[in-house]
Scaffold this motif. Structure first.
Motif, PDB file in Angstrom:
ATOM      1  N   ILE A  57      12.910  -3.768  17.195  1.00  0.00           N
ATOM      2  CA  ILE A  57      11.973  -3.954  16.077  1.00  0.00           C
ATOM      3  C   ILE A  57      10.560  -3.545  16.482  1.00  0.00           C
ATOM      4  CG2 ILE A  57      10.896  -5.661  14.568  1.00  0.00           C
ATOM      5  CD1 ILE A  57      13.543  -7.158  14.507  1.00  0.00           C
ATOM      6  N   ILE A  58      10.143  -3.907  17.682  1.00  0.00           N
ATOM      7  CA  ILE A  58       8.809  -3.513  18.145  1.00  0.00           C
ATOM      8  C   ILE A  58       8.726  -1.999  18.300  1.00  0.00           C
ATOM      9  CG2 ILE A  58       7.237  -3.591  20.120  1.00  0.00           C
ATOM     10  CD1 ILE A  58       7.068  -6.033  18.335  1.00  0.00           C
ATOM     11  N   GLY A  59       9.785  -1.375  18.831  1.00  0.00           N
ATOM     12  CA  GLY A  59       9.793   0.084  18.943  1.00  0.00           C
ATOM     13  C   GLY A  59       9.674   0.753  17.592  1.00  0.00           C
ATOM     14  N   ALA A  60      10.397   0.235  16.597  1.00  0.00           N
ATOM     15  CA  ALA A  60      10.308   0.786  15.246  1.00  0.00           C
ATOM     16  C   ALA A  60       8.922   0.581  14.663  1.00  0.00           C
ATOM     17  CB  ALA A  60      11.359   0.127  14.360  1.00  0.00           C
ATOM     18  N   MET A  61       8.323  -0.574  14.939  1.00  0.00           N
ATOM     19  CA  MET A  61       6.987  -0.840  14.422  1.00  0.00           C
ATOM     20  C   MET A  61       5.949   0.083  15.046  1.00  0.00           C
ATOM     21  SD  MET A  61       5.359  -2.504  12.229  1.00  0.00           S
ATOM     22  CE  MET A  61       3.614  -2.417  11.848  1.00  0.00           C
ATOM     23  N   LEU A  62       6.114   0.423  16.318  1.00  0.00           N
ATOM     24  CA  LEU A  62       5.193   1.348  16.968  1.00  0.00           C
ATOM     25  C   LEU A  62       5.272   2.732  16.326  1.00  0.00           C
ATOM     26  CD1 LEU A  62       5.597   0.356  20.729  1.00  0.00           C
ATOM     27  CD2 LEU A  62       3.641  -0.094  19.227  1.00  0.00           C
ATOM     28  N   VAL A  63       6.500   3.173  16.013  1.00  0.00           N
ATOM     29  CA  VAL A  63       6.664   4.453  15.319  1.00  0.00           C
ATOM     30  C   VAL A  63       5.955   4.413  13.969  1.00  0.00           C
ATOM     31  CG1 VAL A  63       8.342   6.022  14.259  1.00  0.00           C
ATOM     32  CG2 VAL A  63       8.834   4.988  16.482  1.00  0.00           C
ATOM     33  N   TYR A  64       6.169   3.323  13.236  1.00  0.00           N
ATOM     34  CA  TYR A  64       5.523   3.173  11.919  1.00  0.00           C
ATOM     35  C   TYR A  64       4.003   3.131  12.053  1.00  0.00           C
ATOM     36  CZ  TYR A  64       3.889   0.928   7.645  1.00  0.00           C
ATOM     37  OH  TYR A  64       3.191   0.617   6.504  1.00  0.00           O
ATOM     38  N   ALA A  65       3.512   2.396  13.046  1.00  0.00           N
ATOM     39  CA  ALA A  65       2.065   2.252  13.220  1.00  0.00           C
ATOM     40  C   ALA A  65       1.417   3.599  13.530  1.00  0.00           C
ATOM     41  CB  ALA A  65       1.776   1.247  14.331  1.00  0.00           C
ATOM     42  N   VAL A  66       2.036   4.374  14.420  1.00  0.00           N
ATOM     43  CA  VAL A  66       1.478   5.685  14.761  1.00  0.00           C
ATOM     44  C   VAL A  66       1.461   6.591  13.538  1.00  0.00           C
ATOM     45  CG1 VAL A  66       1.862   7.788  16.100  1.00  0.00           C
ATOM     46  CG2 VAL A  66       2.094   5.553  17.196  1.00  0.00           C
ATOM     47  N   ALA A  67       2.577   6.614  12.794  1.00  0.00           N
ATOM     48  CA  ALA A  67       2.662   7.476  11.618  1.00  0.00           C
ATOM     49  C   ALA A  67       1.672   7.059  10.548  1.00  0.00           C
ATOM     50  CB  ALA A  67       4.083   7.450  11.054  1.00  0.00           C
ATOM     51  N   SER A  68       1.602   5.762  10.250  1.00  0.00           N
ATOM     52  CA  SER A  68       0.722   5.286   9.179  1.00  0.00           C
ATOM     53  C   SER A  68      -0.748   5.444   9.552  1.00  0.00           C
ATOM     54  CB  SER A  68       1.030   3.827   8.841  1.00  0.00           C
ATOM     55  OG  SER A  68       0.824   2.991   9.965  1.00  0.00           O
ATOM     56  N   GLN A  69      -1.099   5.182  10.818  1.00  0.00           N
ATOM     57  CA  GLN A  69      -2.490   5.324  11.244  1.00  0.00           C
ATOM     58  C   GLN A  69      -2.920   6.788  11.233  1.00  0.00           C
ATOM     59  OE1 GLN A  69      -4.879   3.005  11.927  1.00  0.00           O
ATOM     60  NE2 GLN A  69      -3.402   1.524  11.155  1.00  0.00           N
ATOM     61  N   THR A  70      -2.048   7.661  11.693  1.00  0.00           N
ATOM     62  CA  THR A  70      -2.369   9.096  11.706  1.00  0.00           C
ATOM     63  C   THR A  70      -2.587   9.605  10.288  1.00  0.00           C
ATOM     64  OG1 THR A  70      -1.082   9.423  13.737  1.00  0.00           O
ATOM     65  CG2 THR A  70      -1.591  11.375  12.415  1.00  0.00           C
ATOM     66  N   LEU A  71      -1.663   9.288   9.391  1.00  0.00           N
ATOM     67  CA  LEU A  71      -1.795   9.723   8.000  1.00  0.00           C
ATOM     68  C   LEU A  71      -2.981   9.040   7.325  1.00  0.00           C
ATOM     69  CD1 LEU A  71       1.960   9.741   6.913  1.00  0.00           C
ATOM     70  CD2 LEU A  71       0.469  11.730   7.218  1.00  0.00           C
ATOM     71  N   GLY A  72      -3.202   7.770   7.660  1.00  0.00           N
ATOM     72  CA  GLY A  72      -4.330   7.056   7.078  1.00  0.00           C
ATOM     73  C   GLY A  72      -5.664   7.685   7.449  1.00  0.00           C
ATOM     74  N   LEU A  73      -5.819   8.047   8.713  1.00  0.00           N
ATOM     75  CA  LEU A  73      -7.044   8.704   9.157  1.00  0.00           C
ATOM     76  C   LEU A  73      -7.217  10.067   8.505  1.00  0.00           C
ATOM     77  CD1 LEU A  73      -6.995   7.800  12.965  1.00  0.00           C
ATOM     78  CD2 LEU A  73      -8.573   6.911  11.224  1.00  0.00           C
ATOM     79  N   LEU A  74      -6.100  10.805   8.429  1.00  0.00           N
ATOM     80  CA  LEU A  74      -6.154  12.138   7.843  1.00  0.00           C
ATOM     81  C   LEU A  74      -6.545  12.081   6.368  1.00  0.00           C
ATOM     82  CD1 LEU A  74      -5.671  15.188   7.964  1.00  0.00           C
ATOM     83  CD2 LEU A  74      -3.246  14.739   7.507  1.00  0.00           C
ATOM     84  N   PHE A  75      -5.829  11.274   5.594  1.00  0.00           N
ATOM     85  CA  PHE A  75      -6.133  11.170   4.173  1.00  0.00           C
ATOM     86  C   PHE A  75      -7.477  10.491   3.937  1.00  0.00           C
ATOM     87  CE2 PHE A  75      -1.568  11.952   3.713  1.00  0.00           C
ATOM     88  CZ  PHE A  75      -1.568  12.822   2.634  1.00  0.00           C
ATOM     89  N   GLY A  76      -7.803   9.518   4.785  1.00  0.00           N
ATOM     90  CA  GLY A  76      -9.096   8.852   4.647  1.00  0.00           C
ATOM     91  C   GLY A  76     -10.243   9.829   4.837  1.00  0.00           C
ATOM     92  N   GLY A  98      -6.346   7.534  -0.834  1.00  0.00           N
ATOM     93  CA  GLY A  98      -5.792   8.147   0.372  1.00  0.00           C
ATOM     94  C   GLY A  98      -4.963   7.168   1.180  1.00  0.00           C
ATOM     95  N   GLY A  99      -5.438   5.932   1.273  1.00  0.00           N
ATOM     96  CA  GLY A  99      -4.681   4.909   1.990  1.00  0.00           C
ATOM     97  C   GLY A  99      -3.360   4.593   1.316  1.00  0.00           C
ATOM     98  N   LEU A 100      -3.367   4.549  -0.018  1.00  0.00           N
ATOM     99  CA  LEU A 100      -2.135   4.292  -0.764  1.00  0.00           C
ATOM    100  C   LEU A 100      -1.110   5.402  -0.534  1.00  0.00           C
ATOM    101  CD1 LEU A 100      -3.494   2.984  -4.199  1.00  0.00           C
ATOM    102  CD2 LEU A 100      -2.411   1.656  -2.378  1.00  0.00           C
ATOM    103  N   ILE A 101      -1.594   6.646  -0.554  1.00  0.00           N
ATOM    104  CA  ILE A 101      -0.688   7.773  -0.341  1.00  0.00           C
ATOM    105  C   ILE A 101      -0.101   7.736   1.073  1.00  0.00           C
ATOM    106  CG2 ILE A 101      -0.544  10.286  -0.173  1.00  0.00           C
ATOM    107  CD1 ILE A 101      -2.638  10.445  -2.374  1.00  0.00           C
ATOM    108  N   ALA A 102      -0.944   7.428   2.053  1.00  0.00           N
ATOM    109  CA  ALA A 102      -0.460   7.344   3.438  1.00  0.00           C
ATOM    110  C   ALA A 102       0.597   6.257   3.575  1.00  0.00           C
ATOM    111  CB  ALA A 102      -1.632   7.065   4.381  1.00  0.00           C
ATOM    112  N   SER A 103       0.373   5.099   2.937  1.00  0.00           N
ATOM    113  CA  SER A 103       1.361   4.016   2.984  1.00  0.00           C
ATOM    114  C   SER A 103       2.654   4.431   2.312  1.00  0.00           C
ATOM    115  CB  SER A 103       0.798   2.764   2.305  1.00  0.00           C
ATOM    116  OG  SER A 103      -0.346   2.287   2.981  1.00  0.00           O
ATOM    117  N   GLY A 104       2.519   5.128   1.179  1.00  0.00           N
ATOM    118  CA  GLY A 104       3.708   5.585   0.466  1.00  0.00           C
ATOM    119  C   GLY A 104       4.534   6.550   1.285  1.00  0.00           C
ATOM    120  N   LEU A 105       3.863   7.425   2.025  1.00  0.00           N
ATOM    121  CA  LEU A 105       4.577   8.401   2.841  1.00  0.00           C
ATOM    122  C   LEU A 105       5.353   7.744   3.987  1.00  0.00           C
ATOM    123  CD1 LEU A 105       1.867  11.223   3.052  1.00  0.00           C
ATOM    124  CD2 LEU A 105       3.979  11.255   1.714  1.00  0.00           C
ATOM    125  N   CYS A 106       4.926   6.551   4.381  1.00  0.00           N
ATOM    126  CA  CYS A 106       5.585   5.842   5.481  1.00  0.00           C
ATOM    127  C   CYS A 106       6.516   4.731   4.988  1.00  0.00           C
ATOM    128  CB  CYS A 106       4.544   5.243   6.424  1.00  0.00           C
ATOM    129  SG  CYS A 106       3.537   6.463   7.292  1.00  0.00           S
TER     130      CYS A 106
END
Length: 250
Positions: A57-76, A98-106
């Motif tokens: 679960i922690i490994g999956a959360m790290l994948v999600y965190a990296v993806a969401s943060q990267t997209l969040g920064l980009l769209f932000g 932009g934050g909503l779109i990044a969350s939706g993509l993840c």
């Protein structure tokens, strides 16, 4: 000798963890039968079930965190730049968009994390690949994430209380969309109708779990390694209690 157990003096197994009803019900049957749960029992069981699932679960959360943060920064950055050129209103609104779109993509990744919690709650085998198995549902999960966020935001902007109500009531919408393959609106309504039957108790459960996570985060966030999986599994237990769980894919 027949009729005598192999070890009559062995310690009894915990009924809390071993005895679970995971039979999947139709959404209509689950909503019609009603349900109840004890907050302490859910917290206790979720803590016991952390063992054996924490790393995945922690490994999956790290994948999600990296993806969401990267997209969040980009769209932000992109939407923030456009907003800065378009005036004060756009500068305030577009970063949120932009934050909503990044969350939706993840959303498909987050749905996979919830699915791990459901599997662990049902005593089913965990498979890390299931975290990435929902990309076929990318479009409906994206729509669900955006629609849910918009409805909750609108509820907060109106009178605050509707936003709090929907924020709790939609807790199981994403798990329903990935485990039962419901459409966005079907998942939102099924979650809302189910949780509304015990809304205050579910709110209490979320409050207790949130407090546990806050306290565990005090020593450099180390405790979250245990309490975040505990939260995900607790949501899985709630889901199992209401809807049951389908057998895992072969």
């Amino acid at each position: 000798m027949q009729g005598i157990p192999e070890n009559p003096y062995s310690a009894p197994q915990s009924a809390l963890v071993e005895s679970t009803d995971t039979q999947a019900l139709s959404i209509e049957a689950a909503l019609a039968r009603g349900y109840d749960f004890n907050i302490g029992d859910v917290v206790n069981e979720s803590w016991q079930r952390v063992k054996g699932s924490k790393g995945m679960i922690i490994g999956a959360m790290l994948v999600y965190a990296v993806a969401s943060q990267t997209l969040g920064l980009l769209f932000g950055f992109v939407f923030g730049l456009i907003g800065a050129l378009g005036g004060d209103v756009m500068a305030a609104v577009l970063p949120i968009v932009g934050g909503l779109i990044a969350s939706g993509l993840c959303a498909s990744l987050l749905g996979g994390i919830y699915l791990l919690g459901i599997r662990q709650a049902a005593g089913q085998p965990l498979n890390f690949n299931e975290v990435f198995a929902n990309f076929g549902l990318f479009v409906p999960l994206f729509i669900l994430s955006i629609l849910m966020a918009v409805l909750i935001y609108v509820g907060f902007f109106l009178l605050l209380l509707p936003g709090i109500y929907l924020g709790v009531a939609y807790l199981l919408a994403l798990p329903l969309a990935v485990e039962r393959k419901l459409s966005p609106w079907q998942a939102l309504e099924a979650s809302r109708k189910a949780i509304s039957q015990r809304w205050f108790k579910v709110f209490g459960l979320m409050l207790v779990l949130s407090l546990i996570m806050m306290v565990s985060a005090i020593p450099l966030g180390i405790g979250l390694v245990w309490t975040f999986p505990m939260f995900i599994i607790a949501v899985g237990i709630l889901y199992r209690t209401i809807f049951g769980v389908l057998p895992p894919p072969q």
